[in-house]
Each structure stands twice: as C-alpha cells, then as structure tokens.
Enzyme design. Structure first.
Site, PDB file in Angstrom:
ATOM      1  N   SER A  69     -19.350 -36.798  -6.574  1.00  0.00           N
ATOM      2  CA  SER A  69     -18.940 -37.669  -5.465  1.00  0.00           C
ATOM      3  C   SER A  69     -18.203 -36.955  -4.339  1.00  0.00           C
ATOM      4  CB  SER A  69     -18.068 -38.809  -5.991  1.00  0.00           C
ATOM      5  OG  SER A  69     -18.847 -39.755  -6.675  1.00  0.00           O
ATOM      6  N   LYS A  72     -19.568 -37.573  -0.957  1.00  0.00           N
ATOM      7  CA  LYS A  72     -19.201 -38.703  -0.101  1.00  0.00           C
ATOM      8  C   LYS A  72     -18.326 -38.295   1.077  1.00  0.00           C
ATOM      9  CE  LYS A  72     -19.650 -42.285  -3.683  1.00  0.00           C
ATOM     10  NZ  LYS A  72     -19.767 -41.590  -4.970  1.00  0.00           N
ATOM     11  N   SER A 129     -14.655 -44.705  -4.279  1.00  0.00           N
ATOM     12  CA  SER A 129     -15.807 -43.842  -4.530  1.00  0.00           C
ATOM     13  C   SER A 129     -17.043 -44.664  -4.880  1.00  0.00           C
ATOM     14  CB  SER A 129     -15.509 -42.847  -5.662  1.00  0.00           C
ATOM     15  OG  SER A 129     -16.430 -41.768  -5.640  1.00  0.00           O
ATOM     16  N   LYS A 231     -10.867 -36.046  -1.873  1.00  0.00           N
ATOM     17  CA  LYS A 231     -11.893 -36.754  -2.634  1.00  0.00           C
ATOM     18  C   LYS A 231     -12.063 -36.164  -4.025  1.00  0.00           C
ATOM     19  CE  LYS A 231     -14.963 -39.979  -2.819  1.00  0.00           C
ATOM     20  NZ  LYS A 231     -14.752 -40.023  -4.267  1.00  0.00           N
TER      21      LYS A 231
END
EC number: 3.4.16.4
Length: 391
Positions: A69, A72, A129, A231
C-alpha cells in the site's frame, strides 16, 4: 583564465555570513564521534534529509521490491495534483462502482451505488489505506483504474523513479508491481513539498466512515509527536513496510523501511533510523540565493564592479559538530567583461569537508552591467593589456 579568490574559509550559519578566517585553532578540536548506522531487520531501507536529499543510511535501497500500500502515496499524489490544477474539486461527489465496492484488503467500507466526496475518499486512502477508496478515485479521475495506472507510471518516470512500475492503484499483489526504497523516498519528498496542504492529511490519526472508526496504521504518529506522515503497507509478499517523515527544528528526515516481519517491527525499525539521523546529523543553511558574497572587477562596463553570489540556497547535511571544519573555495574568472546579465556564471564555489567535496555550485552576477561607451571600453582594454603584460 581563472583566479582563486579565497580558500580555507570558515562558514558561519548565523545570518548566512561568510568570514574569511584561516583555520588555525590553537587547540586541537575534540573529534565528533559518529557511531555506525543501525542495522535493521528489514529487506531494504533508506534514510535521507528531505531538504538536501543527502543519504544518511541505506541498505539495499536499489533492490526492486513489492511496495504493497505504499503505492497509494502515488495515487493520492495524483489526486492532489488534479485538485490543485482545478480539474477535480474536493467536494465533488464520486459514484462508487461495483469494482471499488468489492475490493478486498484494507477498506474504507464505502457502498456500491452511493456517492462520496473526493475529500472523504482521499482521507480513506491516506488514513484507512482503503483499497475501495483508491479505486473509486482512480475511476473518477481517469475513467478506469487501468487508465489511472498509466498516469501513475508516467508521473513516476517524470519524478525520476527509474526502478518503479505500477500494475494497479492500490498495491494489490501483481507480477511486476515493484519499486525501491530510493524511489519511494523520491515520491515521499514530492508528496511533502508539492502538495503541503494535502500532506497535512497524512498525520490524521483516525477517520470515521460508515460508523466505523479506524486508526491510522502508522504507529509512529502515536509515539513520536515530530512524525507527521506518511504511509504503511503490508502484503504477504512485501512484508510490513513504512515510509515515515519527521521534522525537528529545521531538519526534516524521510525514512523508508521495507520487508519487516510485523507492524510493530516496521515502526521500531523506522524509529531507529529517525533517532540516529536526528541525533548525529544536522541540516545547515550556508548561503541564501541572492545574498552578496563579494564583488569583483568588470571590464568595459558602465559599472566597474559587480556583486556576486549564488543562484540557489545552499543547505548541507553534516555530522553534528563538523560545521567549523568546512572549507569554501571560491574561484572567479580572472577577466570579466560587460555586458553581464543577472544570473550569469562568473565562477564556482566549492565546499569541502575533510577533503570530500560536498557541493560545487556556480557563482553568478547578482546585477546587470551594461557595456560602456566606445572610449571607455578602449581605455579599459589598454588597462587590461598592461595588467596581463605585467602579471
């Protein structure tokens, strides 16, 4: 022909002034002890100074790995870019498709057939997320996730993320969906610098949607008040990953940790990097763009002298306590003739630390100098002839 103006200068950050002092201390300075960088239980990692780009620690930083992720960050970057360009409004309502609703993994828990604002979906991507929120935004901006991924790859290439390829917008496991710790640091730096208003979303600790309150998976936000992003990521293939950033005083660091064994491990290993960087290194502003360093003779001009400086701010990442060991060597062209334009290079400034070149930048004219009249130029040419003859 070039002439060396000064060497062995002591650089003083106070007021960005430069003092011409020979480095001849009467007492030997106490050495600054910088311990070895920490060794992390991770597949690849990197620590950089966000302002200077200086790499403080790295291990397997160029190994191509699945980012999960962390992908992202690019998806949210493109959304922020579209908002700032006026192509998308934060309060625009997004139709939620069946594909977005059915996405597995981390979810914002949006429902098919409903509408959700771009702003709320962006929070769902960054804080929760949400794979569902990411796909919904991709479809809204580009018409399909596939078209959006093309934009992601184009943007990665423009940023210089040369070892990155995206297959989807979420980081869902896919063959060939790979990046490196170094490329992720480039992306993180762009997220921070290019869209500062939206970067503030990365420090949000909780987001509630559909009556479900989910915490940000970046544990460092709850443990270190100087951490304000970025993140997390996790898949079985990628392991537990974290890109984090923190600012203490005037120094901002970015850490990238990939392939750890647990959520706790990625936080602990990232904290090791940040602690090491802040404790043993510092960011120093040495020169500001446009500040006058000195002046030099101009031949054949309406003015006899021109002020010079550097065209860009000079910041360096240094081991703590090493600033007094810096040396600046300034070399100016021996003959400078008018006309001169603002920003025209007339020499170079080289800054070294213990015989290692840290940076070398052009020295430029800070003001224009027009050509003098015919007779003034003739007189200057005669003076220059005799100066060269007897030098």
């Amino acid at each position: 022909m070039l002439k060396k103006i000064f060497a062995g200068f002591l650089l003083c950050a106070a007021g960005n002034a430069v003092f011409a002092q020979t480095l001849t201390p009467t007492l030997a300075p106490q050495p600054t002890i910088i311990p070895s960088a920490p060794q992390l239980a991770a597949t690849g990692y990197l620590l950089i100074d966000a302002d200077t780009g200086h790499v403080i620690v790295e291990h397997n930083a160029d190994e191509r790995l699945p980012p999960a992720s962390l992908t992202k960050m690019m998806s949210s970057y493109i959304v922020s870019q579209e908002i700032e360009r006026g192509r998308v409004g934060e309060q625009d309502m997004v139709n939620i498709s069946v594909k977005a609703w059915r996405m597995g993994g981390s979810k914002m828990f949006i429902r098919e057939g409903t509408q959700v604002s771009v702003h709320d979906l962006l929070l769902g991507v960054i804080v929760q997320s949400g794979n569902d929120a990411t796909v919904a935004l991709a479809e809204h901006i580009s018409g399909s996730e596939e078209a959006f991924v093309d934009v992601m790859n184009q943007k990665a290439a423009l940023m210089g993320m040369t070892q990155t390829h995206f297959e989807n917008s979420t980081g869902w496991p896919a063959e060939g969906h790979l990046t490196t710790a170094r490329d992720l640091a480039i992306l993180a730096k762009s997220v921070i610098n290019d869209h500062p208003d939206h970067y503030a979303l990365y420090k949000e600790k909780y987001f509630v949607w559909n009556d479900i309150r989910q915490p940000n998976r970046n544990l460092l936000l709850f443990r270190d008040e100087t951490v304000d992003g970025l993140k997390t990521g996790h898949t079985d293939e990628a392991g537990f990953c974290l890109v984090a950033s923190a600012k203490r005083g005037d120094m901002r660091l970015i850490s990238v940790v990939m392939g750890t064994r647990s959520e706790e491990a990625r936080a602990a290993e990232s904290q090791k990097l940040l602690t090491y960087g802040f404790r043993y290194f510092e960011t120093r502003a040495l020169y500001k763009s446009g500040d006058v360093i000195n002046n030099t003779r101009v031949w054949g001009g309406e003015a006899n002298n021109v002020n010079y400086g550097v065209s860009q701010d000079i910041k360096l990442t240094l081991p703590r306590g090493k600033q007094d060991d810096l040396q600046a060597d300034l070399v100016i062209n021996s003959v400078i003739k008018a006309p001169l334009e603002v920003g025209q290079a007339i020499g170079t400034l080289t800054i070294t630390l213990e015989d290692q070149v840290l940076t070398e930048v052009p020295v430029v004219a800070l003001e224009p100098v027009e050509r003098a009249g015919f007779f003034a130029r003739v007189i200057d040419n005669i003076k220059l002839f005799f100066r060269n003859l007897f030098s």
